[in-house]
Write an enzyme that holds these catalytic residues in place. Sequence first.
Site, short mmCIF file in Angstrom:
data_model
loop_
_atom_site.label_atom_id
_atom_site.label_comp_id
_atom_site.label_asym_id
_atom_site.label_seq_id
_atom_site.Cartn_x
_atom_site.Cartn_y
_atom_site.Cartn_z
N ASN A 7 0.77 -0.88 -0.03
CA ASN A 7 -0.01 0.08 0.08
C ASN A 7 0.73 1.14 -0.11
OD1 ASN A 7 -1.88 2.03 0.46
ND2 ASN A 7 -2.13 1.61 2.53
N TRP A 8 0.93 1.82 -1.07
CA TRP A 8 1.81 2.90 -1.23
C TRP A 8 1.11 4.49 -0.54
CZ3 TRP A 8 3.39 3.38 -7.21
CH2 TRP A 8 4.22 2.19 -7.65
N LYS A 9 0.17 4.29 -0.12
CA LYS A 9 -0.53 5.58 0.34
C LYS A 9 -0.38 6.83 -0.34
CE LYS A 9 -0.22 3.27 4.97
NZ LYS A 9 -0.02 3.33 6.34
N HIS A 95 -9.16 0.91 5.37
CA HIS A 95 -7.93 1.00 6.00
C HIS A 95 -8.02 1.89 7.08
CE1 HIS A 95 -3.85 2.23 6.47
NE2 HIS A 95 -3.45 0.98 5.91
N GLU A 167 -5.34 -5.44 10.95
CA GLU A 167 -4.31 -4.16 11.02
C GLU A 167 -4.51 -3.57 12.49
OE1 GLU A 167 -4.54 -1.20 7.59
OE2 GLU A 167 -6.40 -0.87 8.52
N GLY A 173 2.57 1.99 11.28
CA GLY A 173 3.62 3.27 11.24
C GLY A 173 4.24 3.62 12.60
N SER A 213 3.55 -2.32 10.75
CA SER A 213 4.90 -2.20 10.80
C SER A 213 5.58 -3.55 10.19
CB SER A 213 5.34 -1.98 12.26
OG SER A 213 4.90 -0.74 12.65
N GLY A 234 3.05 -1.55 4.16
CA GLY A 234 3.05 -0.07 4.02
C GLY A 234 4.28 0.64 3.61
N GLY A 235 5.02 1.22 4.62
CA GLY A 235 6.31 1.76 4.44
C GLY A 235 7.25 0.90 3.58
#
Length: 253
Positions: A7-9, A95, A167, A173, A213, A234-235
């Site tokens: 997920n690039w957000k 999300h 999640e 994050g 994370s 994510g990140g």
Amino acid sequence: MKIVAGNWKMFKTIEEARTYFAELASATPPQADKVRVIVFPNYIALGALAETGSVPAWVLLGAQDVAAEVEGAFTGEVSPAMIRSTGATHVLIGHSERRHIIGESTVLLHRKLVNSLEASLIPVLCVGETLEERNAGKIEEVVFGQLDTALSDVRLSDGAQLIVAYEPVWAIGTGVNATNEQIEQAHHLIREHLKQLLGTAIGGSVAILYGGSVKPANFASIAGLPSVDGGLIGGASLKPSAFAELIEIAEQV
């Protein structure tokens, strides 16, 4: 089969997205029967990537959100059919950032899910509790409530039509990860509840991903848990080298 979803957000311009996939394309393609790879770019990049064909054939694309309506005078919204027309196959729904920052209700998310299914998109339904809810012992109440409302009156022909991502909001994050015991327990509870909602066969075959994370350093132990079918990342998905490493890890567990 394991699923690795990125997920690039709100990151990456069109050019950055193309550069990303050009680099990812140099990685060894995963075995199709072992790993499914999905990437969720922003809407702008999603449309551009579909037009240029710059995405490796072994990567599926999805949207990070979808409108709750089929069409109409809804400025700024993007319908399920519009998303499907890009060639995308999946869509994130609910999300934690949509729930807790944007303020989307469970009823709204239900409409998004139903309309996405009707447009032949595969919803990735995100559920999870806040730290306050966990500390208050309300994990089942919160997560089951999210599942109950989103899947109310939903009938699936098979489990492949839906993916669920657990999640825990307190582990997104933050650099803080749930323990493997906490992850396994939550996924087991979700699995059993899905069987009650959708029937044993279909509920037992819906993939359940973990998001919170996730990174190469911890993914092997998480993806190796009996009740975990992959990760919503994510990140760590923003760098093609790290994402390729996550894919390789999923192929080996």
